[in-house]
Write an enzyme that holds these catalytic residues in place. Sequence first.
Site, PDB file in Angstrom:
ATOM      1  N   HIS A 131       0.698  -1.232  -0.080  1.00 36.39           N
ATOM      2  CA  HIS A 131      -0.207   0.042   0.002  1.00 36.39           C
ATOM      3  C   HIS A 131       1.077   1.326   0.049  1.00 36.39           C
ATOM      4  O   HIS A 131       2.114   1.165   0.734  1.00 36.39           O
ATOM      5  CB  HIS A 131      -0.898   0.057   1.308  1.00 36.39           C
ATOM      6  N   CYS A 164      -2.219   2.770   9.396  1.00 35.44           N
ATOM      7  CA  CYS A 164      -3.126   1.936   8.730  1.00 35.44           C
ATOM      8  C   CYS A 164      -4.327   1.775   9.673  1.00 35.44           C
ATOM      9  O   CYS A 164      -5.640   1.684   9.575  1.00 35.44           O
ATOM     10  CB  CYS A 164      -2.843   0.320   8.963  1.00 35.44           C
TER      11      CYS A 164
HETATM   12  N1  ARG Z   1      -3.818  -7.388   6.312  1.00 42.11           N
HETATM   13  C1  ARG Z   1      -4.055  -5.947   5.673  1.00 42.11           C
HETATM   14  C2  ARG Z   1      -4.108  -6.319   4.114  1.00 42.11           C
HETATM   15  O1  ARG Z   1      -3.192  -6.878   3.942  1.00 42.11           O
HETATM   16  C3  ARG Z   1      -3.528  -4.775   6.348  1.00 42.11           C
HETATM   17  C4  ARG Z   1      -3.855  -3.529   5.816  1.00 42.11           C
HETATM   18  C5  ARG Z   1      -2.972  -2.550   5.914  1.00 42.11           C
HETATM   19  N2  ARG Z   1      -3.498  -1.049   5.989  1.00 42.11           N
HETATM   20  C6  ARG Z   1      -2.903  -0.139   5.347  1.00 42.11           C
HETATM   21  N3  ARG Z   1      -3.382   0.927   5.197  1.00 42.11           N
HETATM   22  N4  ARG Z   1      -1.703  -0.558   4.664  1.00 42.11           N
HETATM   23  O2  ARG Z   1      -5.013  -5.835   3.587  1.00 42.11           O
END
Ligand code: ARG
Length: 288
Positions: free
Chosen positions: A186, A280
């Site tokens: 991300h 996150c």
């Molecule tokens: N386990 C989640 C995923 O892979 C983690 C999300 C983390 N969020 C973020 N804003 N980077 O989607």
Amino acid sequence: MPATDTITTSTSTRQAEQPARIATRRRLLMCRPRHYDVTYSINPWMNPSRSTDAALALRQWEQLRDLYLELGHGVEEINPVEGLPDMVFAANGATVVDGKVFGARFRHAERTAEGPAYLRWFEENGYREVLWPEHINEGEGDLLTVGRRILAGTGFRTDSRAHAEAQEFFGLPVTSLTLVNPRHYHLDTALAVLSDDEVMYYPEAFTPGSRAVLRSLFPNAVIATAEDAAVFGLNAFSDGRHVLLPTAAKGLQAQLRARGFEPVGVELTELLKAGGSVKCCTLELRDR
Ligand code: ARG
């Protein structure tokens, strides 16, 4: 004059030139990790065979929430839904700018139900301009607002067609950036917004073309080392003065301090097992 004096003088002059760092009060949406666990793997951090400590995850999350409150920010909570262990990562739930809500549509089946759950919260909380999007986008995980511009990640989760969709919806320029490192899947794991015109990022997480774009937009950006990026140091939240980031990101904390910010280390090791940290867990409600 001895050399050391010269160094001292130039350092203090540089500090005097720092812009005054002013915190502005934010409204944040968070989701208590009541049903948090790592039961599937959709990024390289997630290993379902390793155990998670639910009580510790909750304590660490509460510490982050309490810090926001102590700093004077407003924190709203959305009810966690059973069977959606990643719902704690509120940043992915939507993107809110000028009071307009661009809903999230998730890439993986394990998280798709989070999109409507977050959207419902906005509808129930008086938001009038709410869009259920056509293309996949994972909220502020990939759409980061810097002043009156939106930086938009693609490569792993958010479809680049969602960038055009967001630009049309918000009427703000959206700059596409392509991610290449699966550990930084991300945009908010590779870049953090520090103020209306400053960011910090890890160049190696981007394609050469995207790196060049970042260099031209932010020539004075804070550049993260591989060590700081590896402990999720860029998954940070800034209110313009205080920058909350993982405790382990020592190099970034020193760089931020040198620029007049106040870094605040936060321990979110249990949530890192799912590939998430400070940012996150935090969705900013940018109301009009
Ligand atoms: N386990 C989640 C995923 O892979 C983690 C999300 C983390 N969020 C973020 N804003 N980077 O989607």
